[in-house]
Motif scaffolding. Structure first.
Motif, mmCIF file in Angstrom:
data_model
loop_
_atom_site.group_PDB
_atom_site.id
_atom_site.type_symbol
_atom_site.label_atom_id
_atom_site.label_comp_id
_atom_site.label_asym_id
_atom_site.label_seq_id
_atom_site.Cartn_x
_atom_site.Cartn_y
_atom_site.Cartn_z
ATOM 1 N N LEU A 81 0.829 -1.208 0.000
ATOM 2 C CA LEU A 81 0.000 0.000 0.000
ATOM 3 C C LEU A 81 0.865 1.259 0.000
ATOM 4 O O LEU A 81 0.531 2.252 -0.646
ATOM 5 N N SER A 82 1.978 1.200 0.701
ATOM 6 C CA SER A 82 2.913 2.328 0.725
ATOM 7 C C SER A 82 3.560 2.538 -0.639
ATOM 8 O O SER A 82 3.647 3.669 -1.126
ATOM 9 N N ARG A 83 4.003 1.455 -1.268
ATOM 10 C CA ARG A 83 4.599 1.564 -2.617
ATOM 11 C C ARG A 83 3.613 2.153 -3.614
ATOM 12 O O ARG A 83 3.994 2.872 -4.532
ATOM 13 N N ALA A 84 2.340 1.859 -3.435
ATOM 14 C CA ALA A 84 1.304 2.372 -4.324
ATOM 15 C C ALA A 84 0.927 3.815 -3.993
ATOM 16 O O ALA A 84 0.135 4.424 -4.707
ATOM 17 N N GLY A 85 1.476 4.338 -2.903
ATOM 18 C CA GLY A 85 1.181 5.713 -2.523
ATOM 19 C C GLY A 85 -0.152 5.905 -1.830
ATOM 20 O O GLY A 85 -0.643 7.030 -1.739
ATOM 21 N N LEU A 86 -0.726 4.835 -1.302
ATOM 22 C CA LEU A 86 -2.011 4.943 -0.617
ATOM 23 C C LEU A 86 -1.858 5.242 0.867
ATOM 24 O O LEU A 86 -2.753 5.833 1.472
ATOM 25 N N VAL A 88 -0.778 6.131 7.860
ATOM 26 C CA VAL A 88 -1.921 7.003 7.600
ATOM 27 C C VAL A 88 -2.175 7.029 6.101
ATOM 28 O O VAL A 88 -1.259 6.824 5.297
ATOM 29 N N LEU A 89 -3.417 7.297 5.745
ATOM 30 C CA LEU A 89 -3.759 7.427 4.334
ATOM 31 C C LEU A 89 -3.096 8.672 3.758
ATOM 32 O O LEU A 89 -2.949 9.679 4.459
ATOM 33 N N THR A 90 -2.735 8.616 2.493
ATOM 34 C CA THR A 90 -2.112 9.775 1.845
ATOM 35 C C THR A 90 -3.143 10.668 1.156
ATOM 36 O O THR A 90 -2.808 11.774 0.739
ATOM 37 N N ARG A 91 -4.360 10.165 1.021
ATOM 38 C CA ARG A 91 -5.441 10.939 0.410
ATOM 39 C C ARG A 91 -6.696 10.774 1.253
ATOM 40 O O ARG A 91 -6.757 9.920 2.145
ATOM 41 N N GLU A 92 -7.679 11.571 0.936
ATOM 42 C CA GLU A 92 -8.960 11.460 1.632
ATOM 43 C C GLU A 92 -9.561 10.070 1.369
ATOM 44 O O GLU A 92 -9.451 9.554 0.253
ATOM 45 N N PRO A 93 -10.192 9.461 2.366
ATOM 46 C CA PRO A 93 -10.779 8.132 2.180
ATOM 47 C C PRO A 93 -11.767 8.059 1.009
ATOM 48 O O PRO A 93 -11.876 7.026 0.364
ATOM 49 N N ALA A 94 -12.446 9.153 0.726
ATOM 50 C CA ALA A 94 -13.414 9.158 -0.377
ATOM 51 C C ALA A 94 -12.738 9.064 -1.740
ATOM 52 O O ALA A 94 -13.385 8.708 -2.725
ATOM 53 N N SER A 95 -11.438 9.354 -1.797
ATOM 54 C CA SER A 95 -10.742 9.319 -3.087
ATOM 55 C C SER A 95 -9.917 8.039 -3.285
ATOM 56 O O SER A 95 -9.234 7.903 -4.296
ATOM 57 N N ILE A 96 -9.991 7.120 -2.335
ATOM 58 C CA ILE A 96 -9.292 5.835 -2.463
ATOM 59 C C ILE A 96 -10.348 4.746 -2.621
ATOM 60 O O ILE A 96 -11.202 4.567 -1.752
ATOM 61 N N THR A 97 -10.304 4.048 -3.744
ATOM 62 C CA THR A 97 -11.298 3.005 -3.994
ATOM 63 C C THR A 97 -10.798 1.648 -3.518
ATOM 64 O O THR A 97 -9.596 1.449 -3.331
ATOM 65 N N VAL A 98 -11.729 0.726 -3.364
ATOM 66 C CA VAL A 98 -11.361 -0.639 -3.021
ATOM 67 C C VAL A 98 -10.498 -1.222 -4.143
ATOM 68 O O VAL A 98 -9.547 -1.967 -3.873
ATOM 69 N N LEU A 99 -10.760 -0.838 -5.389
ATOM 70 C CA LEU A 99 -9.925 -1.306 -6.494
ATOM 71 C C LEU A 99 -8.493 -0.806 -6.342
ATOM 72 O O LEU A 99 -7.549 -1.551 -6.622
ATOM 73 N N ASP A 100 -8.307 0.429 -5.886
ATOM 74 C CA ASP A 100 -6.951 0.932 -5.637
ATOM 75 C C ASP A 100 -6.206 0.012 -4.672
ATOM 76 O O ASP A 100 -5.033 -0.312 -4.873
ATOM 77 N N VAL A 101 -6.896 -0.399 -3.619
ATOM 78 C CA VAL A 101 -6.282 -1.260 -2.604
ATOM 79 C C VAL A 101 -5.988 -2.650 -3.184
ATOM 80 O O VAL A 101 -4.886 -3.179 -3.016
ATOM 81 N N VAL A 102 -6.951 -3.222 -3.885
ATOM 82 C CA VAL A 102 -6.759 -4.554 -4.471
ATOM 83 C C VAL A 102 -5.591 -4.541 -5.454
ATOM 84 O O VAL A 102 -4.738 -5.438 -5.431
ATOM 85 N N ASP A 126 -16.793 4.921 1.944
ATOM 86 C CA ASP A 126 -18.025 4.129 1.881
ATOM 87 C C ASP A 126 -17.960 2.947 2.848
ATOM 88 O O ASP A 126 -18.942 2.634 3.523
ATOM 89 N N LEU A 127 -16.793 2.289 2.916
ATOM 90 C CA LEU A 127 -16.645 1.155 3.827
ATOM 91 C C LEU A 127 -16.807 1.584 5.279
ATOM 92 O O LEU A 127 -17.454 0.887 6.073
ATOM 93 N N VAL A 128 -16.212 2.727 5.628
ATOM 94 C CA VAL A 128 -16.337 3.242 6.999
ATOM 95 C C VAL A 128 -17.804 3.521 7.316
ATOM 96 O O VAL A 128 -18.301 3.150 8.386
ATOM 97 N N GLN A 129 -18.494 4.144 6.371
ATOM 98 C CA GLN A 129 -19.916 4.434 6.576
ATOM 99 C C GLN A 129 -20.707 3.140 6.745
ATOM 100 O O GLN A 129 -21.603 3.059 7.582
#
Length: 135
Positions: free
Chosen positions: A22-27, A39-53, A109-112
């Protein structure tokens, strides 16, 4: 007890590898200090589950066509295989749909969803558990 401690070591090692990806990907980025971690590098709303996968598993499709039509006793000549076979088309379509679904869901969305599924104190409990010295 020995089994539980071994399981904890394996889980910690696994999690460390995923956080590195996740760090290498800049998330995420690491934070030093007593209360450090990631910590996240961007707002949670701008990181998708696809980004993580894709950060963890890579961007490649799950299915790779090996063009088996061109092998074996009933092999089809390469020039007759100008379009992907029905299986490759189905798998490519399924992969595209899966990625679209994951792209439509953000970390926010996941947090919500955790809050609505488990109550408003759930995230605070998760945060406390992750921050505990024995976590």
């Amino acid at each position: 007890m020995r089994f539980a401690s071994q399981l904890r070591v394996e889980a910690t090692s696994y999690l460390a590898k995923q956080l590195q990806a996740l760090s290498r990907a800049g998330l995420v980025r690491s934070v030093q200090g007593k209360a450090g971690g990631y910590v996240l590098t961007r707002e949670p709303a701008s990181i998708t589950v696809l980004d993580v996968v894709e950060a963890v598993d890579g961007p490649d499709q799950a299915f790779t066509c090996t063009e088996i039509r061109q092998r074996g006793p009933l092999a089809t000549p390469a020039e007759s295989c100008a379009v992907p076979c029905a299986i490759a088309r189905a798998m490519t379509g399924a992969d595209a749909a899966w990625r679209a679904a994951l792209r439509a869901v953000s970390i926010a969305d996941l947090v919500q969803d955790v809050d609505s599924d488990n109550g408003p104190r759930a995230m605070a409990g998760i945060s406390a558990w992750l921050s505990a010295p024995d976590a």
